[in-house]
Scaffold this motif. Structure first.
Motif, PDB file in Angstrom:
ATOM      1  N   VAL A  47      13.866   5.917 -10.412  1.00  0.00           N
ATOM      2  CA  VAL A  47      14.420   4.907  -9.516  1.00  0.00           C
ATOM      3  C   VAL A  47      13.407   3.782  -9.337  1.00  0.00           C
ATOM      4  O   VAL A  47      12.224   4.031  -9.084  1.00  0.00           O
ATOM      5  N   THR A  48      13.871   2.544  -9.455  1.00  0.00           N
ATOM      6  CA  THR A  48      12.985   1.391  -9.328  1.00  0.00           C
ATOM      7  C   THR A  48      13.547   0.413  -8.310  1.00  0.00           C
ATOM      8  O   THR A  48      14.655   0.568  -7.814  1.00  0.00           O
ATOM      9  N   ASP A  49      12.751  -0.623  -8.024  1.00  0.00           N
ATOM     10  CA  ASP A  49      13.114  -1.669  -7.064  1.00  0.00           C
ATOM     11  C   ASP A  49      13.338  -1.133  -5.660  1.00  0.00           C
ATOM     12  O   ASP A  49      14.080  -1.718  -4.877  1.00  0.00           O
ATOM     13  N   PHE A  50      12.710  -0.011  -5.328  1.00  0.00           N
ATOM     14  CA  PHE A  50      12.826   0.508  -3.967  1.00  0.00           C
ATOM     15  C   PHE A  50      12.081  -0.398  -2.996  1.00  0.00           C
ATOM     16  O   PHE A  50      11.103  -1.043  -3.345  1.00  0.00           O
ATOM     17  N   GLY A  51      12.570  -0.442  -1.772  1.00  0.00           N
ATOM     18  CA  GLY A  51      11.942  -1.296  -0.771  1.00  0.00           C
ATOM     19  C   GLY A  51      12.309  -2.752  -0.919  1.00  0.00           C
ATOM     20  O   GLY A  51      11.762  -3.611  -0.246  1.00  0.00           O
ATOM     21  N   ALA A  52      13.266  -3.072  -1.815  1.00  0.00           N
ATOM     22  CA  ALA A  52      13.609  -4.477  -2.042  1.00  0.00           C
ATOM     23  C   ALA A  52      14.149  -5.132  -0.787  1.00  0.00           C
ATOM     24  O   ALA A  52      13.902  -6.303  -0.518  1.00  0.00           O
ATOM     25  N   ILE A 104       0.834  -1.203   0.000  1.00  0.00           N
ATOM     26  CA  ILE A 104       0.000   0.000   0.000  1.00  0.00           C
ATOM     27  C   ILE A 104       0.873   1.259   0.000  1.00  0.00           C
ATOM     28  O   ILE A 104       0.631   2.205  -0.750  1.00  0.00           O
ATOM     29  N   ILE A 105       1.908   1.257   0.845  1.00  0.00           N
ATOM     30  CA  ILE A 105       2.796   2.427   0.928  1.00  0.00           C
ATOM     31  C   ILE A 105       3.486   2.675  -0.404  1.00  0.00           C
ATOM     32  O   ILE A 105       3.522   3.801  -0.923  1.00  0.00           O
ATOM     33  N   LEU A 106       4.033   1.600  -0.995  1.00  0.00           N
ATOM     34  CA  LEU A 106       4.766   1.748  -2.256  1.00  0.00           C
ATOM     35  C   LEU A 106       3.845   2.218  -3.380  1.00  0.00           C
ATOM     36  O   LEU A 106       4.265   2.977  -4.258  1.00  0.00           O
ATOM     37  N   SER A 107       2.581   1.764  -3.370  1.00  0.00           N
ATOM     38  CA  SER A 107       1.650   2.172  -4.423  1.00  0.00           C
ATOM     39  C   SER A 107       1.236   3.635  -4.287  1.00  0.00           C
ATOM     40  O   SER A 107       0.755   4.241  -5.247  1.00  0.00           O
ATOM     41  N   GLN A 108       1.416   4.216  -3.088  1.00  0.00           N
ATOM     42  CA  GLN A 108       1.018   5.600  -2.866  1.00  0.00           C
ATOM     43  C   GLN A 108       2.167   6.580  -3.081  1.00  0.00           C
ATOM     44  O   GLN A 108       1.976   7.785  -2.959  1.00  0.00           O
ATOM     45  N   ILE A 109       3.358   6.068  -3.395  1.00  0.00           N
ATOM     46  CA  ILE A 109       4.502   6.956  -3.660  1.00  0.00           C
ATOM     47  C   ILE A 109       4.215   7.781  -4.910  1.00  0.00           C
ATOM     48  O   ILE A 109       3.807   7.246  -5.948  1.00  0.00           O
ATOM     49  N   ASN A 110       4.448   9.065  -4.815  1.00  0.00           N
ATOM     50  CA  ASN A 110       4.153   9.957  -5.938  1.00  0.00           C
ATOM     51  C   ASN A 110       5.299  10.955  -6.098  1.00  0.00           C
ATOM     52  O   ASN A 110       5.312  12.022  -5.490  1.00  0.00           O
ATOM     53  N   HIS A 111       6.275  10.580  -6.893  1.00  0.00           N
ATOM     54  CA  HIS A 111       7.430  11.436  -7.158  1.00  0.00           C
ATOM     55  C   HIS A 111       7.828  11.223  -8.615  1.00  0.00           C
ATOM     56  O   HIS A 111       7.830  10.093  -9.114  1.00  0.00           O
ATOM     57  N   LYS A 112       8.152  12.308  -9.301  1.00  0.00           N
ATOM     58  CA  LYS A 112       8.409  12.218 -10.741  1.00  0.00           C
ATOM     59  C   LYS A 112       9.599  11.339 -11.071  1.00  0.00           C
ATOM     60  O   LYS A 112       9.717  10.850 -12.211  1.00  0.00           O
ATOM     61  N   ASN A 113      10.510  11.136 -10.112  1.00  0.00           N
ATOM     62  CA  ASN A 113      11.713  10.344 -10.381  1.00  0.00           C
ATOM     63  C   ASN A 113      11.692   8.984  -9.684  1.00  0.00           C
ATOM     64  O   ASN A 113      12.726   8.336  -9.544  1.00  0.00           O
ATOM     65  N   VAL A 114      10.504   8.557  -9.239  1.00  0.00           N
ATOM     66  CA  VAL A 114      10.341   7.235  -8.627  1.00  0.00           C
ATOM     67  C   VAL A 114       9.302   6.473  -9.433  1.00  0.00           C
ATOM     68  O   VAL A 114       8.205   6.979  -9.680  1.00  0.00           O
ATOM     69  N   GLN A 136      21.410  14.069  -9.955  1.00  0.00           N
ATOM     70  CA  GLN A 136      20.592  14.877  -9.052  1.00  0.00           C
ATOM     71  C   GLN A 136      19.176  14.312  -8.947  1.00  0.00           C
ATOM     72  O   GLN A 136      18.611  14.225  -7.852  1.00  0.00           O
ATOM     73  N   GLU A 137      18.581  13.926 -10.090  1.00  0.00           N
ATOM     74  CA  GLU A 137      17.223  13.367 -10.074  1.00  0.00           C
ATOM     75  C   GLU A 137      17.177  12.080  -9.244  1.00  0.00           C
ATOM     76  O   GLU A 137      16.231  11.856  -8.474  1.00  0.00           O
ATOM     77  N   SER A 138      18.189  11.233  -9.395  1.00  0.00           N
ATOM     78  CA  SER A 138      18.241   9.982  -8.638  1.00  0.00           C
ATOM     79  C   SER A 138      18.399  10.268  -7.149  1.00  0.00           C
ATOM     80  O   SER A 138      17.769   9.618  -6.294  1.00  0.00           O
ATOM     81  N   ALA A 139      19.251  11.257  -6.817  1.00  0.00           N
ATOM     82  CA  ALA A 139      19.460  11.624  -5.414  1.00  0.00           C
ATOM     83  C   ALA A 139      18.172  12.163  -4.803  1.00  0.00           C
ATOM     84  O   ALA A 139      17.834  11.845  -3.654  1.00  0.00           O
ATOM     85  N   GLU A 140      17.433  12.983  -5.544  1.00  0.00           N
ATOM     86  CA  GLU A 140      16.178  13.530  -5.037  1.00  0.00           C
ATOM     87  C   GLU A 140      15.138  12.432  -4.837  1.00  0.00           C
ATOM     88  O   GLU A 140      14.325  12.497  -3.905  1.00  0.00           O
ATOM     89  N   ALA A 141      15.153  11.405  -5.725  1.00  0.00           N
ATOM     90  CA  ALA A 141      14.230  10.283  -5.558  1.00  0.00           C
ATOM     91  C   ALA A 141      14.528   9.527  -4.269  1.00  0.00           C
ATOM     92  O   ALA A 141      13.616   9.192  -3.498  1.00  0.00           O
ATOM     93  N   LEU A 142      15.819   9.262  -4.008  1.00  0.00           N
ATOM     94  CA  LEU A 142      16.197   8.563  -2.779  1.00  0.00           C
ATOM     95  C   LEU A 142      15.902   9.418  -1.549  1.00  0.00           C
ATOM     96  O   LEU A 142      15.479   8.909  -0.505  1.00  0.00           O
ATOM     97  N   GLU A 143      16.108  10.725  -1.684  1.00  0.00           N
ATOM     98  CA  GLU A 143      15.780  11.640  -0.587  1.00  0.00           C
ATOM     99  C   GLU A 143      14.292  11.542  -0.257  1.00  0.00           C
ATOM    100  O   GLU A 143      13.902  11.494   0.918  1.00  0.00           O
ATOM    101  N   VAL A 186      23.317  15.331  -0.285  1.00  0.00           N
ATOM    102  CA  VAL A 186      23.872  14.925  -1.578  1.00  0.00           C
ATOM    103  C   VAL A 186      23.115  15.610  -2.712  1.00  0.00           C
ATOM    104  O   VAL A 186      23.722  16.144  -3.655  1.00  0.00           O
ATOM    105  N   ALA A 187      21.778  15.617  -2.644  1.00  0.00           N
ATOM    106  CA  ALA A 187      20.971  16.242  -3.706  1.00  0.00           C
ATOM    107  C   ALA A 187      21.251  17.738  -3.787  1.00  0.00           C
ATOM    108  O   ALA A 187      21.371  18.296  -4.892  1.00  0.00           O
ATOM    109  N   ASP A 188      21.368  18.423  -2.625  1.00  0.00           N
ATOM    110  CA  ASP A 188      21.657  19.869  -2.621  1.00  0.00           C
ATOM    111  C   ASP A 188      23.028  20.146  -3.223  1.00  0.00           C
ATOM    112  O   ASP A 188      23.205  21.115  -3.975  1.00  0.00           O
ATOM    113  N   LYS A 189      24.010  19.313  -2.882  1.00  0.00           N
ATOM    114  CA  LYS A 189      25.365  19.509  -3.411  1.00  0.00           C
ATOM    115  C   LYS A 189      25.384  19.318  -4.926  1.00  0.00           C
ATOM    116  O   LYS A 189      26.021  20.095  -5.653  1.00  0.00           O
ATOM    117  N   LEU A 190      24.686  18.318  -5.414  1.00  0.00           N
ATOM    118  CA  LEU A 190      24.644  18.088  -6.865  1.00  0.00           C
ATOM    119  C   LEU A 190      23.937  19.231  -7.586  1.00  0.00           C
ATOM    120  O   LEU A 190      24.316  19.601  -8.708  1.00  0.00           O
TER     121      LEU A 190
END
Length: 571
Positions: free
Chosen positions: A377-382, A283-293, A340-347, A504-508
């Motif tokens: 970014v994919t396979d999060f929560g693996a 349920i949590i993963l299906s509710q994620i809403n980020h352009k880079n996830v 930067q996009e990948s870092a923001e997704a992980l953030e 990391v995202a801010d530095k990039l």
């Protein structure tokens, strides 16, 4: 009517003649003597009428209309349902048909004859068995004999040669029937067993809990797919639909009934996670809403290992873009943008409200690229979905060798943290600026760990030798120094010394701003040199810089090298 001297006989003979003949005659009483055989068809004609004829023979009808006319007018006198209307010259009359006897003008007047009581009239050959039927009779030959028509043709003994063949045919038919029945029962049993197995897996994987959650409108972002839906979408998981295969499973391209493209991940490893926790995570993963996830669309729970369904991303992985020699090297600016996009997704995942999500398997293969080459970014929560016993632990290590947190390996920690993701991201950052894989080969040397060799190069102040030559040019030395320092911080042996993904995202983002400024200054300098030389040549820019400049909206022409090796410009 003709008759005999006895009044009883006269009445009886008259009745029988009326029922079985189509005429009447007038004769002297001495001329006619009733015989019971006269009731048989044509006997009277042959014996009495063939010689001296009576002086007067009368034809008779009950009505002077035709059968059709009488039926239409409702005036037919054929009252019994079994009676038959027959046409004569001047009208019609009624008779009881063969197999019946009686008076057709009365309701119920035509009664069935039991032909078996009159074997001389209704024979069965060779003393066959007679069976009466309504309006007729059947004959069967005695046992051991046969006939095509026992009523007319004699019954002959059955050939002994035919008996074994018939027995063989009978046994064969019986065997075939038993096989067909067994096969049908087996199919039905397998269907029932498969249905029970699906139901068991559905319950085991938390299907009822997730379904109730959907019905209660607590969650409307996840879809529960049946295995039939996914088999149809992936052409029964055909190998031609494979998008990628890893240590934990295979991802297939699927096309749903509404022609929507999806990615179907079929895992190999069984999860030991508690049912309610697994459902909550879905349920949590299906509710994620980020352009880079990448979005989780739904799941299939009626199989042993749940199948996950994600949105489909068309342009492959970052690993392919960086390391596939068929791809044109991308610019430094685009590499920093993807980082930067990948870092923001992980953030975003690390800071998710109430439910921080640790990716657990950050690597260039798990960063996809959409139509505009933006990172997904994919396979999060693996890590949450993997079992934790020692054997599976080693499987995971082998699958992500080169990206794993040293603390995770050296101290045998059985949980990954946000700082583990930071370390893995540091390796991806090195891949972007060096175009080397996490474990790479150089000459005859065995596999070299990219993180280890880069940190050593940084210590020896020879980082420049490891950078991808297609993105290095004059004026970017300090920029690469900043990137190298950021990567080294991410790759710190101790997790507590690593920055957060927010940092990391801010530095990039700051490094990207510096890169844009350097490129703009380089462009202005090149334009001045071109004006001094009286030419529009901007050949000092590397090919990857042109891609960046054109994406930034700068008016720079594309360089072209002719066969003589001279650099020219093309629009």
């Amino acid at each position: 009517m003709g008759g005999s001297t006895g009044s009883a006989h006269v009445e009886y003979s008259a009745q029988m003649i009326a029922e079985h003949t189509e005429y009447a005659f007038v004769a002297e009483s001495d001329w006619f003597q009733f015989d019971p055989n006269y009731v048989k068809p044509h006997v009277f004609e042959k014996e009495k009428l063939s010689g001296q004829r009576p002086p007067l023979v009368l034809d008779w009808v009950v009505d002077n209309t035709t059968c059709d006319a009488a039926t239409k007018m409702g005036s037919s006198l054929c009252a019994d349902t079994n009676s038959v209307c027959v046409h004569v010259t001047s009208g019609h009359r009624c008779i009881c048909p063969t197999g019946y006897e009686g008076i057709p003008y009365l309701i119920g007047g035509c009664q069935d004859i039991n032909e078996c009581h009159y074997p001389s009239l209704y024979p069965c050959m060779n003393n066959g068995t007679c069976t009466n039927t309504i309006g007729g009779y059947n004959c069967s030959c005695p046992e051991g004999t046969q006939s095509d028509d026992p009523k007319k043709m004699p019954c002959t003994p059955i050939s002994k040669k035919q008996t074994p063949m018939k027995v063989f045919i009978g046994i064969s038919i019986g065997i075939v029937f038993v096989i067909v029945c067994d096969f049908s029962l087996l199919i039905e049993y397998q269907k029932r067993r498969l249905a029970e197995e699906k139901e068991r897996f559905f319950k085991q994987n938390g299907g009822p809990i997730l379904y109730q959650n959907i019905l209660s409108r607590k969650n409307d972002t996840v879809i529960i797919f049946s295995i039939e839906d996914l088999k149809k979408a992936t052409n029964n998981f055909d190998i031609s639909r494979e998008l990628g295969t890893g240590g934990h499973g295979t991802v297939y391209k699927g096309i749903l009934g509404d022609n929507k493209e999806v990615a179907v991940k079929r895992s190999k490893i069984v999860s030991l996670i508690h049912t309610e926790e697994f459902v909550q995570e879905i349920i949590i993963l299906s509710q994620i809403n980020h352009k880079n996830v990448i979005r989780l669309l739904g799941c299939c729970l009626e199989v042993e290992v749940p199948i996950l369904v994600y949105e489909f991303i068309p342009n492959g992985t970052l690993f392919q873009l960086i390391h596939d020699n068929h791809h044109t090297p991308i610019s430094l600016e685009d590499r920093l943008r993807i980082a930067q996009e990948s870092a923001e997704a992980l953030e975003y995942l690390h800071l998710s409200i109430n439910h921080p999500i640790v990716h657990g398997d950050v690597k260039s293969l798990n960063i996809l690229l959409d139509d505009n080459y933006e990172a997904k970014v994919t396979d999060f929560g693996a890590s949450r979905m993997l079992p934790r016993d020692a054997v599976q632990f080693m499987t995971m290590v082998q699958g992500t060798l080169g990206y794993l947190d040293p603390e995770y390996l050296q101290e045998r920690k059985l949980t990954v943290t946000e700082k583990s993701d930071v370390y893995s991201f540091g390796v991806v950052l090195l891949e972007l600026i060096t175009r080397k894989t996490a474990i790479y080969f150089q000459g005859h040397e065995e596999g070299i760990n990219l993180a280890t060799s880069f940190l050593q190069a940084l210590k020896d102040n020879i980082v420049q030798s490891m950078l991808d030559a297609s993105i290095t040019y004059h004026g970017t030395e300090e920029l690469f120094q900043e990137v190298a320092e950021l990567a080294s911080q991410c790759l710190s042996m101790k997790g507590s010394e690593r920055p957060s993904m927010t940092q990391v995202a801010d530095k990039l983002k700051a490094i990207r701003s510096t890169c844009s400024g350097i490129l703009l200054l380089k462009h202005e300098e090149t334009q001045r040199l071109a004006e001094q030389r009286g030419t529009d040549s901007v050949g000092d820019l590397s090919p990857s810089m042109y891609w960046t400049a054109r994406n930034m909206g700068l008016d720079i022409e594309t360089p072209h090298v002719d066969h003589a090796g001279t650099t020219t410009n093309m629009l």
